[in-house]
Design a protein around this motif. Structure first.
Motif, PDB file in Angstrom:
ATOM      1  N   ILE A 111       0.843  -1.198   0.000  1.00  0.00           N
ATOM      2  CA  ILE A 111       0.000   0.000   0.000  1.00  0.00           C
ATOM      3  C   ILE A 111       0.877   1.246   0.000  1.00  0.00           C
ATOM      4  CG2 ILE A 111      -1.634   1.384   1.355  1.00  0.00           C
ATOM      5  CD1 ILE A 111      -2.894  -1.207   2.340  1.00  0.00           C
ATOM      6  N   PHE A 112       1.875   1.270   0.871  1.00  0.00           N
ATOM      7  CA  PHE A 112       2.781   2.418   0.949  1.00  0.00           C
ATOM      8  C   PHE A 112       3.523   2.619  -0.375  1.00  0.00           C
ATOM      9  CE2 PHE A 112       2.716   1.366   5.633  1.00  0.00           C
ATOM     10  CZ  PHE A 112       2.068   2.528   6.022  1.00  0.00           C
ATOM     11  N   GLU A 113       3.922   1.515  -1.006  1.00  0.00           N
ATOM     12  CA  GLU A 113       4.630   1.599  -2.290  1.00  0.00           C
ATOM     13  C   GLU A 113       3.726   2.179  -3.371  1.00  0.00           C
ATOM     14  OE1 GLU A 113       6.253  -2.188  -3.401  1.00  0.00           O
ATOM     15  OE2 GLU A 113       7.283  -2.432  -1.479  1.00  0.00           O
ATOM     16  N   ALA A 114       2.482   1.694  -3.445  1.00  0.00           N
ATOM     17  CA  ALA A 114       1.546   2.175  -4.467  1.00  0.00           C
ATOM     18  C   ALA A 114       1.269   3.669  -4.312  1.00  0.00           C
ATOM     19  CB  ALA A 114       0.245   1.385  -4.402  1.00  0.00           C
ATOM     20  N   LYS A 115       1.151   4.116  -3.069  1.00  0.00           N
ATOM     21  CA  LYS A 115       0.869   5.529  -2.812  1.00  0.00           C
ATOM     22  C   LYS A 115       2.107   6.413  -2.875  1.00  0.00           C
ATOM     23  CE  LYS A 115      -1.895   7.127   0.320  1.00  0.00           C
ATOM     24  NZ  LYS A 115      -2.954   7.836  -0.400  1.00  0.00           N
ATOM     25  N   GLY A 116       3.289   5.792  -2.671  1.00  0.00           N
ATOM     26  CA  GLY A 116       4.492   6.592  -2.507  1.00  0.00           C
ATOM     27  C   GLY A 116       4.434   7.325  -1.184  1.00  0.00           C
ATOM     28  N   ARG A 117       3.909   6.638  -0.159  1.00  0.00           N
ATOM     29  CA  ARG A 117       3.615   7.262   1.126  1.00  0.00           C
ATOM     30  C   ARG A 117       4.660   6.881   2.182  1.00  0.00           C
ATOM     31  NH1 ARG A 117      -2.276   7.214   4.005  1.00  0.00           N
ATOM     32  NH2 ARG A 117      -1.707   7.702   6.131  1.00  0.00           N
ATOM     33  N   PRO A 118       5.103   7.812   3.003  1.00  0.00           N
ATOM     34  CA  PRO A 118       6.021   7.478   4.098  1.00  0.00           C
ATOM     35  C   PRO A 118       5.380   6.475   5.051  1.00  0.00           C
ATOM     36  CG  PRO A 118       5.868   9.856   3.794  1.00  0.00           C
ATOM     37  CD  PRO A 118       4.790   9.243   2.953  1.00  0.00           C
ATOM     38  N   GLN A 119       6.199   5.574   5.601  1.00  0.00           N
ATOM     39  CA  GLN A 119       5.665   4.519   6.460  1.00  0.00           C
ATOM     40  C   GLN A 119       5.517   4.942   7.918  1.00  0.00           C
ATOM     41  OE1 GLN A 119       7.194   0.542   5.876  1.00  0.00           O
ATOM     42  NE2 GLN A 119       7.573   0.898   3.714  1.00  0.00           N
ATOM     43  N   ASP A 120       5.670   6.243   8.216  1.00  0.00           N
ATOM     44  CA  ASP A 120       5.457   6.704   9.595  1.00  0.00           C
ATOM     45  C   ASP A 120       4.065   7.295   9.773  1.00  0.00           C
ATOM     46  OD1 ASP A 120       5.845   8.959   8.055  1.00  0.00           O
ATOM     47  OD2 ASP A 120       7.179   9.958   9.469  1.00  0.00           O
ATOM     48  N   ASN A 121       3.175   7.013   8.828  1.00  0.00           N
ATOM     49  CA  ASN A 121       1.798   7.488   8.888  1.00  0.00           C
ATOM     50  C   ASN A 121       0.884   6.285   9.106  1.00  0.00           C
ATOM     51  OD1 ASN A 121       0.681  10.013   8.889  1.00  0.00           O
ATOM     52  ND2 ASN A 121       0.602  10.243   6.667  1.00  0.00           N
ATOM     53  N   PRO A 122       0.147   6.200  10.214  1.00  0.00           N
ATOM     54  CA  PRO A 122      -0.685   5.020  10.475  1.00  0.00           C
ATOM     55  C   PRO A 122      -1.864   4.925   9.505  1.00  0.00           C
ATOM     56  CG  PRO A 122      -1.139   6.735  12.085  1.00  0.00           C
ATOM     57  CD  PRO A 122       0.032   7.216  11.283  1.00  0.00           C
ATOM     58  N   LEU A 123      -2.355   3.694   9.308  1.00  0.00           N
ATOM     59  CA  LEU A 123      -3.513   3.440   8.466  1.00  0.00           C
ATOM     60  C   LEU A 123      -4.721   3.077   9.327  1.00  0.00           C
ATOM     61  CD1 LEU A 123      -1.927   1.245   5.637  1.00  0.00           C
ATOM     62  CD2 LEU A 123      -2.065   3.741   5.793  1.00  0.00           C
ATOM     63  N   ILE A 124      -5.897   3.285   8.769  1.00  0.00           N
ATOM     64  CA  ILE A 124      -7.138   2.952   9.469  1.00  0.00           C
ATOM     65  C   ILE A 124      -7.546   1.525   9.119  1.00  0.00           C
ATOM     66  CG2 ILE A 124      -9.615   3.484   9.563  1.00  0.00           C
ATOM     67  CD1 ILE A 124      -8.760   6.460   9.164  1.00  0.00           C
ATOM     68  N   VAL A 125      -7.990   0.787  10.132  1.00  0.00           N
ATOM     69  CA  VAL A 125      -8.440  -0.592   9.954  1.00  0.00           C
ATOM     70  C   VAL A 125      -9.960  -0.615   9.854  1.00  0.00           C
ATOM     71  CG1 VAL A 125      -8.561  -2.872  11.020  1.00  0.00           C
ATOM     72  CG2 VAL A 125      -6.426  -1.558  11.111  1.00  0.00           C
ATOM     73  N   HIS A 126     -10.462  -1.304   8.825  1.00  0.00           N
ATOM     74  CA  HIS A 126     -11.904  -1.360   8.553  1.00  0.00           C
ATOM     75  C   HIS A 126     -12.446  -2.733   8.930  1.00  0.00           C
ATOM     76  CE1 HIS A 126     -10.364   1.964   6.199  1.00  0.00           C
ATOM     77  NE2 HIS A 126     -11.591   2.370   5.935  1.00  0.00           N
ATOM     78  N   ILE A 127     -13.537  -2.738   9.686  1.00  0.00           N
ATOM     79  CA  ILE A 127     -14.126  -3.976  10.195  1.00  0.00           C
ATOM     80  C   ILE A 127     -15.571  -4.115   9.720  1.00  0.00           C
ATOM     81  CG2 ILE A 127     -12.612  -3.987  12.225  1.00  0.00           C
ATOM     82  CD1 ILE A 127     -15.034  -2.912  13.857  1.00  0.00           C
ATOM     83  N   SER A 128     -16.116  -5.333   9.898  1.00  0.00           N
ATOM     84  CA  SER A 128     -17.476  -5.584   9.418  1.00  0.00           C
ATOM     85  C   SER A 128     -18.520  -5.618  10.517  1.00  0.00           C
ATOM     86  CB  SER A 128     -17.519  -6.917   8.661  1.00  0.00           C
ATOM     87  OG  SER A 128     -17.086  -7.982   9.502  1.00  0.00           O
ATOM     88  N   ASP A 129     -18.087  -5.896  11.778  1.00  0.00           N
ATOM     89  CA  ASP A 129     -19.064  -6.018  12.872  1.00  0.00           C
ATOM     90  C   ASP A 129     -18.362  -5.835  14.213  1.00  0.00           C
ATOM     91  OD1 ASP A 129     -17.831  -8.535  13.521  1.00  0.00           O
ATOM     92  OD2 ASP A 129     -19.114  -9.507  12.030  1.00  0.00           O
ATOM     93  N   MET A 130     -19.141  -5.825  15.272  1.00  0.00           N
ATOM     94  CA  MET A 130     -18.592  -5.564  16.600  1.00  0.00           C
ATOM     95  C   MET A 130     -17.747  -6.731  17.120  1.00  0.00           C
ATOM     96  SD  MET A 130     -19.420  -2.491  17.192  1.00  0.00           S
ATOM     97  CE  MET A 130     -19.054  -2.252  18.933  1.00  0.00           C
ATOM     98  N   GLU A 131     -17.984  -7.944  16.631  1.00  0.00           N
ATOM     99  CA  GLU A 131     -17.124  -9.065  17.018  1.00  0.00           C
ATOM    100  C   GLU A 131     -15.711  -8.865  16.487  1.00  0.00           C
ATOM    101  OE1 GLU A 131     -17.529 -11.782  19.073  1.00  0.00           O
ATOM    102  OE2 GLU A 131     -19.275 -10.554  19.639  1.00  0.00           O
ATOM    103  N   MET A 132     -15.609  -8.340  15.278  1.00  0.00           N
ATOM    104  CA  MET A 132     -14.289  -8.085  14.689  1.00  0.00           C
ATOM    105  C   MET A 132     -13.565  -6.964  15.431  1.00  0.00           C
ATOM    106  SD  MET A 132     -13.344  -7.631  10.621  1.00  0.00           S
ATOM    107  CE  MET A 132     -13.734  -9.333  10.195  1.00  0.00           C
ATOM    108  N   LEU A 133     -14.330  -6.026  16.003  1.00  0.00           N
ATOM    109  CA  LEU A 133     -13.716  -4.974  16.805  1.00  0.00           C
ATOM    110  C   LEU A 133     -12.889  -5.584  17.938  1.00  0.00           C
ATOM    111  CD1 LEU A 133     -13.364  -2.006  17.709  1.00  0.00           C
ATOM    112  CD2 LEU A 133     -15.534  -2.228  18.956  1.00  0.00           C
TER     113      LEU A 133
END
Length: 341
Positions: A51-73
């Motif tokens: 993902i970082f390579e495709a964006k050309g993005r520095p790796q010191d920037n956190p990413l958001i995690v996407h979930i489907s339900d409260m059990e996955m939380l």
């Protein structure tokens, strides 16, 4: 690695293909209700590096995690405060990201080495279906080259990502138009780190307590300062042109711009204000209407590149409600270049 990138409509076939690539450790571009995202397995550090390579993005920037339900939380967060359940009940699925302590399952590459993680449950049907089908949460930043305006349609994603990823899924135009609100729940008082469609006022009404706004929402962060949320570091959301925000009423704005017209000079204004300007204009929503401004902002910034704009004078949005999200993105696209009229 160079791919022959496919652009496919969101349907059962593209869902199957996306899940196949996802399970093989590849990155795919998917629609969400906010902006398009580059989705990869949140547990797999090698995938996240892609993902970082495709964006050309520095790796010191956190990413958001996407979930489907409260059990996955419960899989991705090691500590879930009561505040999170209240906000989730009110705003999930939807454009709200909550920062909590992360579990061991989430790759440290996803969180830029932090012990916390931003989590949200997307309402977009395709994004949700991908998580359900694979049974794995995905990490996803916006699906654009780092620093550029975030994409709100699949065509724009394809322009930025062609050859870099195997698949772009076209789910139509995004509903919100700006990235999710990010609120930290690591301390007793919730703190908004990135404003979005879910506002301070919305959350305060649900919680019955104060929600603070971090200084970095309207100011540049200090050199070397660690960030808990994406969208806080570096110049973001920027077209190729130099963007200058003019903070003042429309008459002062028009007077200033008309005195600075020239080759490549454009004005970025609200609907219906074009007649007051003697330079070409691009509009981004209605005056005083943060939701319409949010919906149009990134596509308008991209349009300025299509027009080969070199200098852009932008009307200043409000600084409350959804307009605060627009202001937050616009000041970063301008590199904090603001002139008070």
């Amino acid at each position: 690695m160079e791919f022959k990138t496919q652009l496919l409509k969101a349907d059962e076939n593209s869902l199957d293909l996306a899940a196949k690539y996802f399970s093989a450790g590849e990155v795919v571009a998917v629609p969400t209700e906010t902006v398009y995202g580059l989705a990869g397995n949140a547990y797999n550090g090698e995938t996240i590096k892609k993902i970082f390579e495709a964006k050309g993005r520095p790796q010191d920037n956190p990413l958001i995690v996407h979930i489907s339900d409260m059990e996955m939380l419960k899989e991705v967060a090691s500590e879930i405060p009561g505040t999170a359940y209240k906000l989730a009940d009110a705003f999930w699925p939807g454009p709200l990201t909550m920062i909590m302590k992360k579990s061991e399952k989430v790759s440290p590459v996803t969180t830029a080495g932090l012990d916390s993680v931003g989590i949200r449950m997307p309402s977009d049907p395709f994004a949700h279906a991908l998580i359900v089908k694979t049974g794995i949460p995905f990490a996803a930043p916006s699906a654009n080259v780092s620093g550029r305006p975030s994409p709100t349609d699949a065509k724009t994603v394809f322009e930025d990502m062609n050859g870099k990823i195997p698949l772009v899924v076209d789910g139509g135009e995004c509903f919100a138009g700006v990235e999710s609100t990010v609120v930290s729940l690591l301390n007793e008082t919730p703190i908004i780190l990135r404003p979005g469609y879910v506002t301070k006022e919305d959350m305060e009404e649900v919680l019955g307590t104060e929600v603070k706004i971090a200084a970095a929402v309207t100011e540049n962060i200090k050199a070397g300062e660690k960030v808990l949320s994406p969208g806080m570091k570096y110049k973001h959301y920027a077209p190729n042109a130099d963007v200058i925000i003019l903070d003042g009423d429309i008459n002062k704005f028009a007077g200033y711009v008309n005195n600075h017209k020239g080759s490549g000079v454009y004005a970025m204004v609200f609907d219906g204000e074009e007649s007051l300007l003697n330079v070409p204009c691009v509009t981004y929503g209605k005056f005083g209407d943060g939701k319409s401004q949010a919906h149009e902002l990134f596509s308008s910034l991209r349009k300025l590149d299509e027009l080969n704009a070199r200098t852009v004078y932008a009307r200043c949005p409000g600084k409350s409600g959804v307009s605060l999200a627009v202001y937050n993105r616009l000041i970063r696209s301008a590199g904090f270049n603001i002139i008070k009229l």
